[in-house]
Design an enzyme around this catalytic site. Structure first.
Site, PDB file in Angstrom:
ATOM      1  N   SER A 138       0.843  -1.194   0.000  1.00  0.00           N
ATOM      2  CA  SER A 138       0.000   0.000   0.000  1.00  0.00           C
ATOM      3  C   SER A 138       0.887   1.256   0.000  1.00  0.00           C
ATOM      4  O   SER A 138       1.780   1.388  -0.836  1.00  0.00           O
ATOM      5  CB  SER A 138      -0.958  -0.052   1.195  1.00  0.00           C
ATOM      6  OG  SER A 138      -1.974   0.923   1.083  1.00  0.00           O
ATOM      7  N   ASP A 259     -10.007  -3.443  -5.340  1.00  0.00           N
ATOM      8  CA  ASP A 259      -9.445  -2.489  -4.384  1.00  0.00           C
ATOM      9  C   ASP A 259     -10.295  -1.223  -4.333  1.00  0.00           C
ATOM     10  O   ASP A 259     -10.498  -0.553  -5.341  1.00  0.00           O
ATOM     11  CB  ASP A 259      -8.019  -2.134  -4.803  1.00  0.00           C
ATOM     12  CG  ASP A 259      -7.209  -1.504  -3.672  1.00  0.00           C
ATOM     13  OD1 ASP A 259      -7.825  -0.950  -2.740  1.00  0.00           O
ATOM     14  OD2 ASP A 259      -5.970  -1.567  -3.731  1.00  0.00           O
ATOM     15  N   HIS A 315      -8.341  -4.611  -0.933  1.00  0.00           N
ATOM     16  CA  HIS A 315      -7.065  -4.145  -0.406  1.00  0.00           C
ATOM     17  C   HIS A 315      -6.600  -5.016   0.758  1.00  0.00           C
ATOM     18  O   HIS A 315      -7.370  -5.365   1.651  1.00  0.00           O
ATOM     19  CB  HIS A 315      -7.234  -2.695   0.068  1.00  0.00           C
ATOM     20  CG  HIS A 315      -5.958  -1.927   0.151  1.00  0.00           C
ATOM     21  ND1 HIS A 315      -5.242  -1.529  -0.945  1.00  0.00           N
ATOM     22  CD2 HIS A 315      -5.259  -1.476   1.227  1.00  0.00           C
ATOM     23  CE1 HIS A 315      -4.174  -0.851  -0.579  1.00  0.00           C
ATOM     24  NE2 HIS A 315      -4.154  -0.808   0.742  1.00  0.00           N
TER      25      HIS A 315
END
Length: 333
Positions: A138, A259, A315
């Site tokens: 991330s 995501d 995610h």
């Protein structure tokens, strides 16, 4: 004579890979036909290829966690690396003296200061002096690329980014679904609402520095204190940045198909919204970034050193078994 020569070559090969391998028994030429002989030796080589032996030359790995997280949150990646190569040296980034401080710094310390902090740490680590591979999750994927570009010594060799905002973000995700402290979401919502490119917000919140407004592109270029520079988007290009990226052995970008944290999700593959609107996206290959090779990404791609993977789910769906088989073994060992 042929068999003895082939046996000798095989012994040399196995001694390099597996020093304890015993010599093959010597036999007479007459015991095998030439075809059987070649087949046996070939099978011996293939067998050796499937025996995984940790190499003493395996590079260390630096891992960097995401926003509102800390070094403890990326232990799954560290364990996956070590399950393949038990003696691998892994430097797991922690900014601050405690995990709590690390979490706070991931949100409120500017990306530039985070990179400077880690740069000083790794430059003083003798185990990293010959280079390393990087894995970032991330926001950590963007930070670790910044480390490669802004801290080129020691050099990064291979870069792996998981769901990184590589080309910026534009849109607030369902913040409360992912963060540990709800008050952080409220701060981010209020401050990013209208003054994201003001100096106070840019200095105060790490995500503000990779917030990219595709509708007001010039405002972004002028106000962004990090992303517009890191991605070499300004008129004057940084040759050091391009050299750091184009010199990578491999650059692997991983995107989650569902995501909703990185908006748009295509940013994880270095794509983004087409300039002037926020509905349609374009791939990296369609951008000026790629066509004019601002960072060396086209150079990597044309030399088969740029790799794109897409994973199902949202995610942080790390899929660690997949990671070991498709990333660690082919690229990091």
């Amino acid at each position: 004579t042929k068999l003895i020569l082939l046996d000798s070559l095989l012994q040399e090969f196995t001694m390099d890979i597996m020093p304890s391998t015993q010599s093959l028994p010597e036999v007479q030429d007459s015991e095998y036909t030439e075809i059987e002989l070649v087949t046996s030796v070939a099978l011996g080589f293939l067998t050796l290829l499937f025996i995984r032996v940790p190499s003493s030359s395996t590079l260390p790995v630096i891992t960097w966690h995401g926003i509102n997280d800390n070094a403890g949150g990326i232990e799954g990646i560290v364990k996956a690396l070590k399950s393949v190569v038990p003696n691998m040296y892994v430097y797991n980034v922690q900014i601050g003296e405690s995990l709590e401080a690390d979490t706070i710094n991931s949100v409120f310390m500017s990306p530039g200061d985070q990179i400077d902090y880690v740069c000083r740490k790794i430059q003083s680590d003798p185990l990293l002096k010959h280079g390393y591979n990087g894995v970032g999750i991330s926001q950590g994927g963007l930070m670790i690329r910044g480390l490669a570009q802004r801290c080129p010594s020691p050099p990064m060799k291979t870069l792996v980014t998981y769901g990184a905002p590589s080309n910026g973000i534009f849109g607030l995700p369902e913040c409360g679904k992912y963060v540990q402290h709800s008050y952080l979401c409220e701060i981010v919502r209020k401050l990013l609402g209208g003054a994201v490119y003001g100096s106070f917000v840019q200095d105060f919140l790490a995500p503000a520095q990779y917030w990219r407004d595709p509708i007001h592109h010039e405002t972004f270029l002028e106000g962004s204190m990090f992303l517009s520079d890191l991605n070499n988007m300004k008129v004057n290009k940084n040759k050091t940045y391009k050299n750091a990226i184009s010199s990578l052995t491999n650059y692997i970008m991983i995107m989650w198909e569902d995501d909703d944290m990185i908006i748009p999700k295509e940013s994880s593959h270095f794509g983004f919204y087409i300039q002037g609107q926020d509905n349609l996206t374009q791939s990296l290959q369609e951008t000026d970034q790629y066509k004019e090779d601002w960072l060396g990404l086209r150079t990597l791609d044309e030399n088969c050193r740029l790799h794109f993977f897409s994973l199902p789910g949202q995610h942080m769906n790390l899929m660690l078994d997949w990671f070991k088989e498709n990333i660690v073994i082919p690229f990091l060992v």
